[in-house]
Design an enzyme around this catalytic site. Sequence first.
Site, PDB file in Angstrom:
ATOM      1  N   SER A  94       0.722  -1.256   0.210  1.00  0.00           N
ATOM      2  CA  SER A  94      -0.013   0.058   0.019  1.00  0.00           C
ATOM      3  C   SER A  94       0.741   1.378   0.244  1.00  0.00           C
ATOM      4  O   SER A  94       1.620   1.345  -0.979  1.00  0.00           O
ATOM      5  CB  SER A  94      -0.911  -0.081   1.260  1.00  0.00           C
ATOM      6  OG  SER A  94      -1.990   0.855   1.148  1.00  0.00           O
ATOM      7  N   ASP A 191      -9.891  -4.876  -4.700  1.00  0.00           N
ATOM      8  CA  ASP A 191      -9.296  -4.278  -3.593  1.00  0.00           C
ATOM      9  C   ASP A 191     -10.045  -2.771  -3.175  1.00  0.00           C
ATOM     10  O   ASP A 191     -10.466  -2.388  -3.882  1.00  0.00           O
ATOM     11  CB  ASP A 191      -7.812  -3.505  -4.052  1.00  0.00           C
ATOM     12  CG  ASP A 191      -7.302  -2.959  -2.967  1.00  0.00           C
ATOM     13  OD1 ASP A 191      -7.754  -2.273  -2.203  1.00  0.00           O
ATOM     14  OD2 ASP A 191      -5.829  -2.803  -2.922  1.00  0.00           O
ATOM     15  N   HIS A 221      -7.053  -5.913  -0.159  1.00  0.00           N
ATOM     16  CA  HIS A 221      -6.207  -4.940  -0.048  1.00  0.00           C
ATOM     17  C   HIS A 221      -4.620  -5.577   0.832  1.00  0.00           C
ATOM     18  O   HIS A 221      -3.704  -5.272  -0.008  1.00  0.00           O
ATOM     19  CB  HIS A 221      -6.442  -3.727   0.430  1.00  0.00           C
ATOM     20  CG  HIS A 221      -5.456  -2.833   0.307  1.00  0.00           C
ATOM     21  ND1 HIS A 221      -4.874  -1.962  -0.470  1.00  0.00           N
ATOM     22  CD2 HIS A 221      -4.447  -1.876   1.520  1.00  0.00           C
ATOM     23  CE1 HIS A 221      -3.849  -1.389  -0.434  1.00  0.00           C
ATOM     24  NE2 HIS A 221      -4.037  -1.235   1.124  1.00  0.00           N
TER      25      HIS A 221
END
Length: 247
Positions: A94, A191, A221
């Site tokens: 991320s 996601d 995610h």
Amino acid sequence: MAEVMKDAETLQYEGNEVGILISHGFTGTTQSIKPLADAFSREGYTVISPRLAGHGTSPEDMEETSEKDWILSVENAYHWLQERCEMVFVAGLSMGGTLALYIAETFKEVKGVISINGAIDMPKLEQSAEESTEHFLAAIGSDIHKEGAFELAYQETPVGSVAAFVRLMTNVRKRLNGIHCPILLFVSDEDHVVPPGNSEEIFETVFSEHKELVHLENSYHVATLDHDQDLILERSLEFFETYINTK
């Protein structure tokens, strides 16, 4: 000094001359990438996963930091590896992927970069922060498909920190064409935090001669804690082995 949550501490493993830096994401902790750090360490690599400034303590503590502090956290970890290793790979989940891309563009000697659902454009999060009249937004952690899996992350998102995250993404997005080292991108097809198109844009924009985009079909995610964890580990280790012996 704010107390650090259990399992949110910086992870450091002394190993061989190959160093691997792994960064966690926005509002998250090292718990989310510990399976990778442990697996890479077992292979003999020197590994560091820094606790990003303002993370793993409290949302109020995070508000006192900015993207400059998060960058400094990963830069310090990178230099720690440089002192011990002949070559360094960088990776992240991320916003950790965003930071890994930043390091790869800044330090041209980076051997390779791995991004797992890396972020360079999150319009919904940015819009939510701009429209909010509250001090905090809802939590964005624990977007995991696997039943029973949990991400250690803040239970609320500081509105002020979103602006810092947006500045980081904007900066990195502009610099993607400065990345020339080998890159491995993992993207979850579903996601709910970072749009999958982010990874596709990164793949198309970097100037790396060797690049690969791997789709994760059974993870959300936080893929490092999800069903595709073994695939991420396997492909990442193959990536390291491939480029350790190349000039």
